[in-house]
Write a protein that holds these residues in place. Structure first.
Motif, PDB file in Angstrom:
ATOM      1  N   VAL A  39     -43.862 -37.342   3.770  1.00 20.73           N
ATOM      2  CA  VAL A  39     -43.348 -37.015   5.432  1.00 20.73           C
ATOM      3  C   VAL A  39     -43.686 -35.584   5.729  1.00 20.73           C
ATOM      4  O   VAL A  39     -43.897 -35.172   6.679  1.00 20.73           O
ATOM      5  CB  VAL A  39     -42.234 -37.452   5.457  1.00 20.73           C
ATOM      6  N   SER A  40     -43.241 -34.688   4.992  1.00 16.29           N
ATOM      7  CA  SER A  40     -43.385 -33.315   5.221  1.00 16.29           C
ATOM      8  C   SER A  40     -44.844 -32.798   5.112  1.00 16.29           C
ATOM      9  O   SER A  40     -45.117 -31.868   6.001  1.00 16.29           O
ATOM     10  CB  SER A  40     -42.647 -32.654   4.185  1.00 16.29           C
ATOM     11  N   SER A  41     -45.699 -33.388   4.710  1.00 18.39           N
ATOM     12  CA  SER A  41     -47.253 -33.098   4.621  1.00 18.39           C
ATOM     13  C   SER A  41     -47.752 -33.581   5.770  1.00 18.39           C
ATOM     14  O   SER A  41     -48.811 -33.051   6.272  1.00 18.39           O
ATOM     15  CB  SER A  41     -47.886 -33.332   3.378  1.00 18.39           C
ATOM     16  N   THR A  42     -47.393 -34.643   6.600  1.00 18.93           N
ATOM     17  CA  THR A  42     -47.994 -35.301   7.483  1.00 18.93           C
ATOM     18  C   THR A  42     -47.906 -34.147   8.899  1.00 18.93           C
ATOM     19  O   THR A  42     -48.503 -34.308   9.645  1.00 18.93           O
ATOM     20  CB  THR A  42     -47.383 -36.544   7.967  1.00 18.93           C
ATOM     21  N   PHE A  43     -46.670 -33.487   8.918  1.00 23.11           N
ATOM     22  CA  PHE A  43     -46.837 -32.290   9.866  1.00 23.11           C
ATOM     23  C   PHE A  43     -47.901 -31.356   9.722  1.00 23.11           C
ATOM     24  O   PHE A  43     -48.442 -30.943  10.846  1.00 23.11           O
ATOM     25  CB  PHE A  43     -45.454 -31.684   9.848  1.00 23.11           C
ATOM     26  N   LEU A  44     -48.281 -31.030   8.627  1.00 18.36           N
ATOM     27  CA  LEU A  44     -49.341 -30.121   8.318  1.00 18.36           C
ATOM     28  C   LEU A  44     -50.698 -30.618   8.536  1.00 18.36           C
ATOM     29  O   LEU A  44     -51.716 -29.991   9.312  1.00 18.36           O
ATOM     30  CB  LEU A  44     -49.371 -29.645   6.843  1.00 18.36           C
TER      31      LEU A  44
END
Length: 108
Positions: A39-44
């Motif tokens: 989930v955290s990398s989808t923001f990037l």
């Protein structure tokens, strides 16, 4: 035949930098999609994608909209729209990943 003089040959450093940034963000999109599944990398990924879209549309506006005030208002509205879309896409990714995680946990 006369050689045509084009203003594009004498690009400024800002134009070169924007063009390079466009190529980098375009090249990073596919590896980011393949590598990251958290989930955290989808923001990037979202940020990279929508920044690429914003830069491309800014270039189109610079070429075709000649009134500076009109171009600035369009870009302000575009950035607001992209911020809303980034938020919605990120939240949909989060809910999708949570649902798929819950399905995988219930199958075990």
């Amino acid at each position: 035949m006369k050689e045509r003089k084009s203003g594009l040959r004498n690009e400024s450093s800002k134009t070169k930098r924007i063009g390079l940034f466009q190529r980098i963000t375009a090249a990073l999109l596919l590896p980011l999609i393949i590598i990251y599944k958290k989930v955290s990398s989808t923001f990037l990924l979202n940020l990279s994608l929508f920044w690429h879209i914003n830069e491309g549309i800014e270039e189109i506006m610079a070429d075709y909209v000649h009134q500076e005030m009109t171009r600035n208002w369009i870009l302000v509205y575009l950035r607001l729209f992209l911020l809303i879309v980034i938020k919605d896409v990120f939240l949909s990714f989060v809910s999708f990943l949570n649902k798929s995680k819950n399905l995988m946990d219930s199958d075990s």
